[in-house]
Design an enzyme around this catalytic site. Structure first.
Site, mmCIF file in Angstrom:
data_model
loop_
_atom_site.group_PDB
_atom_site.id
_atom_site.type_symbol
_atom_site.label_atom_id
_atom_site.label_comp_id
_atom_site.label_asym_id
_atom_site.label_seq_id
_atom_site.Cartn_x
_atom_site.Cartn_y
_atom_site.Cartn_z
ATOM 1 N N ILE A 1 57.489 100.030 12.306
ATOM 2 C CA ILE A 1 56.149 98.883 13.219
ATOM 3 C C ILE A 1 55.651 98.138 12.845
ATOM 4 C CG2 ILE A 1 54.059 100.334 13.151
ATOM 5 C CD1 ILE A 1 53.827 99.930 16.098
ATOM 6 N N LYS A 2 55.792 98.037 11.211
ATOM 7 C CA LYS A 2 55.209 97.057 10.747
ATOM 8 C C LYS A 2 55.776 95.945 10.419
ATOM 9 C CE LYS A 2 51.537 99.916 9.068
ATOM 10 N NZ LYS A 2 49.431 99.470 9.280
ATOM 11 N N ASP A 3 57.110 95.652 10.724
ATOM 12 C CA ASP A 3 57.973 94.713 10.766
ATOM 13 C C ASP A 3 57.162 93.601 11.750
ATOM 14 O OD1 ASP A 3 59.329 96.307 8.992
ATOM 15 O OD2 ASP A 3 60.955 96.458 10.381
#
Length: 477
Positions: free
Chosen positions: A67-69
């Site tokens: 999700i950090k993208d």
């Protein structure tokens, strides 16, 4: 011939009209355009005892497998817009691995360099992946205060001050972090559930995901409950409950990607309804269950997120629609939570081992061995006396061979006078020697028709034997 000109049609003939076919190509211009729009997947087995509908927002479908993208790209875009990140610049960040991956993807496309600081508790896979996409990785000690000059926070700040044309993202206090989730994660969940979501469950680390998503959802429906999942050893839960930053709450923990020893600036505690803490063991075990029972090969935080929900399950009703955010992919934890030995060393895996079999015997008997100079008759007498089928052969140098009842039985038919033969002349290959903590499943693979036992050495240096009958009995208990 002009294809648009009408053709003459023979009288009585039926005209055949061939419509034009338009082919629309869906091509992404670069990898960054594939970020977001991740699937919402219903959980069916692990949560079957819970009322309501339990859904997983599976963000390892992002190109960087986490999700950090989303927030990594947003931080870069905002920094570019504000003039803080210029062409040819260097992106600097302290990361547990996933934010670094997102930043590295952005850097690949946009032409930046990357230097990341991380802690020595992070999995080797994360570090190797960051290096594979061109980043420089600096490993810092975990068990130091945040303001210690050796901490990965401090090292990142120092590098940003020393390196010209560099930008320190500072995901903890950079509000572009939570803005990314306000703009993407929240709207996606709202649309995918048709606005029916009643609960959001999310592990809490930098605060960006839980806060940004919650801000959007609360605007849509203030009655949606936001449950943040924390780990024991983090101070976030006590801070939420009391407003007090209590460093006595902080102690080392193994869970990765969430929990903090300070309160990042991305938090807005007013949009969070409850903090729930989960143990390192429970989160790791649940992640493995997700892989085996739901087919979702997720990271540590996903297991902890779902475990936190189960702990709060009594508060749900049959009409609730719960969304759990699963942050990243299990490939980054193959050497840790998906490694039996790593799990057993930390007491996380409740499996039977060589040690359990030995300790579970009602009768404690010293290992029966025989010298190579002994005779087959001696071995047979020992087998009768102790009701055993397998005897290790030992000399002053240790285990050198083995005698088995089945092996002797076969040799008797070819040589009736074998009773007087020496053990050394008829012995078989030595039994395998395994670690005392070897799992039962591994023992089962080592014991076969050609090898009826395995040996293990205890902490005092004494050998013990486990046979196929021991394994069968252990499997049935």
């Amino acid at each position: 011939m002009n294809p648009e000109a009408p053709r003459s049609i023979r009288p009585g003939a039926i005209p055949y009209l061939c419509p034009r076919i338009y082919i629309i190509m869906d091509i992404k211009q670069n990898i960054l355009e594939t970020i977001g729009n991740t699937p919402l997947i219903k959980l069916n087995k692990i949560t079957k005892q819970l009322p309501g509908t339990i859904l997983a927002k599976v963000d390892y479908f992002n190109p960087g497998n986490s999700i950090k993208d989303r927030m990594a790209l947003k931080m870069v875009e905002v920094a570019e817009k504000e003039g803080k990140l210029k062409p040819g610049g260097t992106i600097i960040e302290c990361t547990s691995g996933n934010t670094g991956m997102g930043l590295a993807l952005a850097a690949c496309v946009k032409g930046y360099k990357c230097i990341f600081t991380t802690t020595d508790k992070q999995s080797k896979e994360k570090m190797d992946i960051l290096k594979a996409v061109g980043a420089e990785v600096i490993v810092c000690p975990t068990n130091v205060e945040p303001d210690d000059p050796r901490s990965y926070y401090s090292v990142a700040r120092r590098l940003a001050a020393e390196i010209p044309n560099s930008f320190h993202c500072n995901q903890y206090d950079n509000l572009a972090n939570r803005l990314a989730h306000y703009e993407t994660t929240g709207p996606e969940i709202w649309e995918q559930t048709g606005g029916k979501i009643t609960h959001l469950v999310c592990t809490a680390g930098t605060g960006g995901t839980v806060t940004g998503t919650a801000m959007y959802l609360k605007e849509k429906n203030p009655n949606i409950k936001i449950w943040a999942i924390d780990v024991y050893g983090s101070l976030l839960t006590k801070y939420f409950n009391t407003g007090e930053i209590d460093m006595n709450e902080v102690h080392p923990y193994i869970s990765e990607g969430f929990g903090e020893d300070f309160v990042p600036g991305n938090y807005d505690m007013s949009v969070i309804d409850h903090f729930e803490q989960v143990t390192d063991k429970d989160g790791a075990v649940m992640a493995r269950r997700l892989a085996k029972e739901e087919g979702l090969f997720c990271g540590y935080s996903a297991g902890s997120c779902l475990q936190g929900l189960l702990q709060l399950g009594s508060q749900l009703t049959k009409d609730d629609v719960v969304v759990c955010i699963f942050h990243d992919h299990g490939s980054r934890y193959v050497a840790k939570i998906y490694n039996d030995q790593w799990m057993m060393e930390r007491g996380f895996l409740d499996v039977k081992t060589f040690r359990d079999i030995v300790n579970g015997r009602s009768v404690k008997q010293k290992l029966v061995t025989i010298q190579p100079a002994g005779t087959v008759s001696d071995a047979v007498e020992l087998m009768k006396k102790y009701d055993i089928e397998h005897i290790p052969v030992m000399n002053g140098n240790g285990i050198i061979g083995a005698i088995s009842e089945s092996g002797l039985f076969n040799k008797v038919f070819s040589n009736p006078d074998i009773k007087t033969a020496t053990i050394e002349s008829v012995m078989e290959q030595p039994f395998p020697v395994v670690d005392f903590n070897t799992p039962l499943e591994k023992l089962r693979s080592l014991i076969n028709k050609d090898n009826g036992a395995v040996l293990g050495k205890d902490d005092a240096g004494n050998y013990h034997i486990v046979t196929k009958y021991d394994v069968i009995q252990a499997l049935g208990s």
